[in-house]
Design a protein around this motif. Sequence first.
Motif, PDB file in Angstrom:
ATOM      1  N   LEU A   1       0.835  -1.194   0.000  1.00 17.75           N
ATOM      2  CA  LEU A   1       0.000   0.000   0.000  1.00 17.75           C
ATOM      3  C   LEU A   1       0.872   1.247   0.000  1.00 17.75           C
ATOM      4  O   LEU A   1       2.071   1.189   0.294  1.00 17.75           O
ATOM      5  CB  LEU A   1      -0.914  -0.008   1.221  1.00 17.75           C
ATOM      6  N   THR A   2       0.281   2.383  -0.312  1.00 17.79           N
ATOM      7  CA  THR A   2       1.028   3.637  -0.345  1.00 17.79           C
ATOM      8  C   THR A   2       1.617   3.980   1.027  1.00 17.79           C
ATOM      9  O   THR A   2       2.601   4.711   1.112  1.00 17.79           O
ATOM     10  CB  THR A   2       0.147   4.800  -0.840  1.00 17.79           C
ATOM     11  N   SER A   3       1.044   3.430   2.089  1.00 18.46           N
ATOM     12  CA  SER A   3       1.557   3.658   3.448  1.00 18.46           C
ATOM     13  C   SER A   3       2.784   2.808   3.745  1.00 18.46           C
ATOM     14  O   SER A   3       3.429   2.980   4.777  1.00 18.46           O
ATOM     15  CB  SER A   3       0.466   3.327   4.469  1.00 18.46           C
ATOM     16  N   GLY A   4       3.090   1.838   2.852  1.00 23.44           N
ATOM     17  CA  GLY A   4       4.193   0.924   3.081  1.00 23.44           C
ATOM     18  C   GLY A   4       3.763  -0.406   3.668  1.00 23.44           C
ATOM     19  O   GLY A   4       4.533  -1.364   3.700  1.00 23.44           O
ATOM     20  N   LYS A   5       2.522  -0.479   4.146  1.00 25.62           N
ATOM     21  CA  LYS A   5       1.999  -1.726   4.711  1.00 25.62           C
ATOM     22  C   LYS A   5       1.889  -2.772   3.605  1.00 25.62           C
ATOM     23  O   LYS A   5       1.535  -2.460   2.475  1.00 25.62           O
ATOM     24  CB  LYS A   5       0.631  -1.481   5.349  1.00 25.62           C
ATOM     25  N   LYS A   6       2.178  -4.034   3.958  1.00 29.16           N
ATOM     26  CA  LYS A   6       2.091  -5.130   2.998  1.00 29.16           C
ATOM     27  C   LYS A   6       0.981  -6.080   3.430  1.00 29.16           C
ATOM     28  O   LYS A   6       0.845  -6.377   4.619  1.00 29.16           O
ATOM     29  CB  LYS A   6       3.411  -5.873   2.896  1.00 29.16           C
ATOM     30  N   ILE A   7       0.214  -6.569   2.446  1.00 29.95           N
ATOM     31  CA  ILE A   7      -0.861  -7.525   2.694  1.00 29.95           C
ATOM     32  C   ILE A   7      -0.634  -8.710   1.766  1.00 29.95           C
ATOM     33  O   ILE A   7      -0.427  -8.527   0.560  1.00 29.95           O
ATOM     34  CB  ILE A   7      -2.241  -6.894   2.414  1.00 29.95           C
ATOM     35  N   ILE A   8      -0.684  -9.921   2.320  1.00 30.46           N
ATOM     36  CA  ILE A   8      -0.521 -11.126   1.519  1.00 30.46           C
ATOM     37  C   ILE A   8      -1.907 -11.748   1.337  1.00 30.46           C
ATOM     38  O   ILE A   8      -2.639 -11.938   2.316  1.00 30.46           O
ATOM     39  CB  ILE A   8       0.447 -12.115   2.186  1.00 30.46           C
ATOM     40  N   VAL A   9      -2.261 -12.046   0.085  1.00 31.26           N
ATOM     41  CA  VAL A   9      -3.594 -12.556  -0.219  1.00 31.26           C
ATOM     42  C   VAL A   9      -3.523 -13.842  -1.036  1.00 31.26           C
ATOM     43  O   VAL A   9      -2.498 -14.166  -1.635  1.00 31.26           O
ATOM     44  CB  VAL A   9      -4.437 -11.501  -0.975  1.00 31.26           C
ATOM     45  N   ARG A  10      -4.635 -14.578  -1.063  1.00 33.33           N
ATOM     46  CA  ARG A  10      -4.736 -15.834  -1.808  1.00 33.33           C
ATOM     47  C   ARG A  10      -4.868 -15.622  -3.311  1.00 33.33           C
ATOM     48  O   ARG A  10      -4.421 -16.460  -4.081  1.00 33.33           O
ATOM     49  CB  ARG A  10      -5.946 -16.642  -1.335  1.00 33.33           C
ATOM     50  N   GLU A  11      -5.495 -14.528  -3.718  1.00 33.88           N
ATOM     51  CA  GLU A  11      -5.735 -14.279  -5.132  1.00 33.88           C
ATOM     52  C   GLU A  11      -4.412 -14.088  -5.873  1.00 33.88           C
ATOM     53  O   GLU A  11      -3.440 -13.599  -5.304  1.00 33.88           O
ATOM     54  CB  GLU A  11      -6.617 -13.036  -5.322  1.00 33.88           C
ATOM     55  N   SER A  12      -4.409 -14.459  -7.155  1.00 31.40           N
ATOM     56  CA  SER A  12      -3.203 -14.275  -7.963  1.00 31.40           C
ATOM     57  C   SER A  12      -3.010 -12.797  -8.289  1.00 31.40           C
ATOM     58  O   SER A  12      -3.944 -11.982  -8.163  1.00 31.40           O
ATOM     59  CB  SER A  12      -3.307 -15.070  -9.263  1.00 31.40           C
ATOM     60  N   GLU A  13      -1.810 -12.472  -8.729  1.00 30.83           N
ATOM     61  CA  GLU A  13      -1.505 -11.100  -9.129  1.00 30.83           C
ATOM     62  C   GLU A  13      -2.457 -10.636 -10.234  1.00 30.83           C
ATOM     63  O   GLU A  13      -2.946  -9.502 -10.214  1.00 30.83           O
ATOM     64  CB  GLU A  13      -0.053 -11.043  -9.603  1.00 30.83           C
ATOM     65  N   MET A  14      -2.737 -11.514 -11.190  1.00 34.99           N
ATOM     66  CA  MET A  14      -3.641 -11.180 -12.303  1.00 34.99           C
ATOM     67  C   MET A  14      -5.076 -10.959 -11.818  1.00 34.99           C
ATOM     68  O   MET A  14      -5.762 -10.069 -12.301  1.00 34.99           O
ATOM     69  CB  MET A  14      -3.602 -12.271 -13.372  1.00 34.99           C
ATOM     70  N   GLU A  15      -5.533 -11.770 -10.863  1.00 35.10           N
ATOM     71  CA  GLU A  15      -6.884 -11.601 -10.312  1.00 35.10           C
ATOM     72  C   GLU A  15      -7.007 -10.255  -9.599  1.00 35.10           C
ATOM     73  O   GLU A  15      -8.015  -9.561  -9.752  1.00 35.10           O
ATOM     74  CB  GLU A  15      -7.221 -12.732  -9.338  1.00 35.10           C
ATOM     75  N   VAL A  16      -6.001  -9.900  -8.826  1.00 35.38           N
ATOM     76  CA  VAL A  16      -6.026  -8.618  -8.109  1.00 35.38           C
ATOM     77  C   VAL A  16      -6.029  -7.467  -9.111  1.00 35.38           C
ATOM     78  O   VAL A  16      -6.806  -6.516  -8.973  1.00 35.38           O
ATOM     79  CB  VAL A  16      -4.842  -8.493  -7.126  1.00 35.38           C
ATOM     80  N   ALA A  17      -5.206  -7.560 -10.150  1.00 33.67           N
ATOM     81  CA  ALA A  17      -5.158  -6.509 -11.172  1.00 33.67           C
ATOM     82  C   ALA A  17      -6.514  -6.371 -11.867  1.00 33.67           C
ATOM     83  O   ALA A  17      -6.971  -5.253 -12.129  1.00 33.67           O
ATOM     84  CB  ALA A  17      -4.069  -6.814 -12.193  1.00 33.67           C
ATOM     85  N   ARG A  18      -7.181  -7.501 -12.140  1.00 36.19           N
ATOM     86  CA  ARG A  18      -8.505  -7.460 -12.767  1.00 36.19           C
ATOM     87  C   ARG A  18      -9.519  -6.785 -11.845  1.00 36.19           C
ATOM     88  O   ARG A  18     -10.313  -5.952 -12.273  1.00 36.19           O
ATOM     89  CB  ARG A  18      -8.980  -8.874 -13.122  1.00 36.19           C
ATOM     90  N   GLU A  19      -9.480  -7.126 -10.557  1.00 35.95           N
ATOM     91  CA  GLU A  19     -10.385  -6.507  -9.579  1.00 35.95           C
ATOM     92  C   GLU A  19     -10.160  -4.996  -9.516  1.00 35.95           C
ATOM     93  O   GLU A  19     -11.113  -4.212  -9.460  1.00 35.95           O
ATOM     94  CB  GLU A  19     -10.178  -7.126  -8.189  1.00 35.95           C
ATOM     95  N   ILE A  20      -8.903  -4.585  -9.536  1.00 33.65           N
ATOM     96  CA  ILE A  20      -8.577  -3.158  -9.496  1.00 33.65           C
ATOM     97  C   ILE A  20      -9.124  -2.457 -10.735  1.00 33.65           C
ATOM     98  O   ILE A  20      -9.748  -1.398 -10.637  1.00 33.65           O
ATOM     99  CB  ILE A  20      -7.054  -2.945  -9.375  1.00 33.65           C
ATOM    100  N   ARG A  21      -8.893  -3.055 -11.910  1.00 35.83           N
ATOM    101  CA  ARG A  21      -9.371  -2.466 -13.164  1.00 35.83           C
ATOM    102  C   ARG A  21     -10.899  -2.322 -13.144  1.00 35.83           C
ATOM    103  O   ARG A  21     -11.441  -1.283 -13.493  1.00 35.83           O
ATOM    104  CB  ARG A  21      -8.911  -3.319 -14.355  1.00 35.83           C
TER     105      ARG A  21
END
Length: 72
Positions: A32-52
């Motif tokens: 995140l922009t704050s520097g905090k890191k979050i680890i998730v089950r979704e793939s990088e591509m799935e997260v990018a699709r959700e963001i889009r």
Amino acid sequence: MIQLTRLNGETLTLNALFIEQIQSFPDTTITLTSGKKIIVRESEMEVAREIREFYQSIGLIGTKEKQEKNER
């Protein structure tokens, strides 16, 4: 806002506007922009699709269909 799943199965809702980067280490790690890191089950591509999709839903970016229409 996008909904994601932590590695322990807990769901979280995240404001996608605060995402700085997404990496696979192999686990998907969101910084995140704050520097905090979050680890998730979704793939990088799935997260990018959700963001889009989120950006499209709030009008931050257009859909591909709209972009093609404007190019004509």
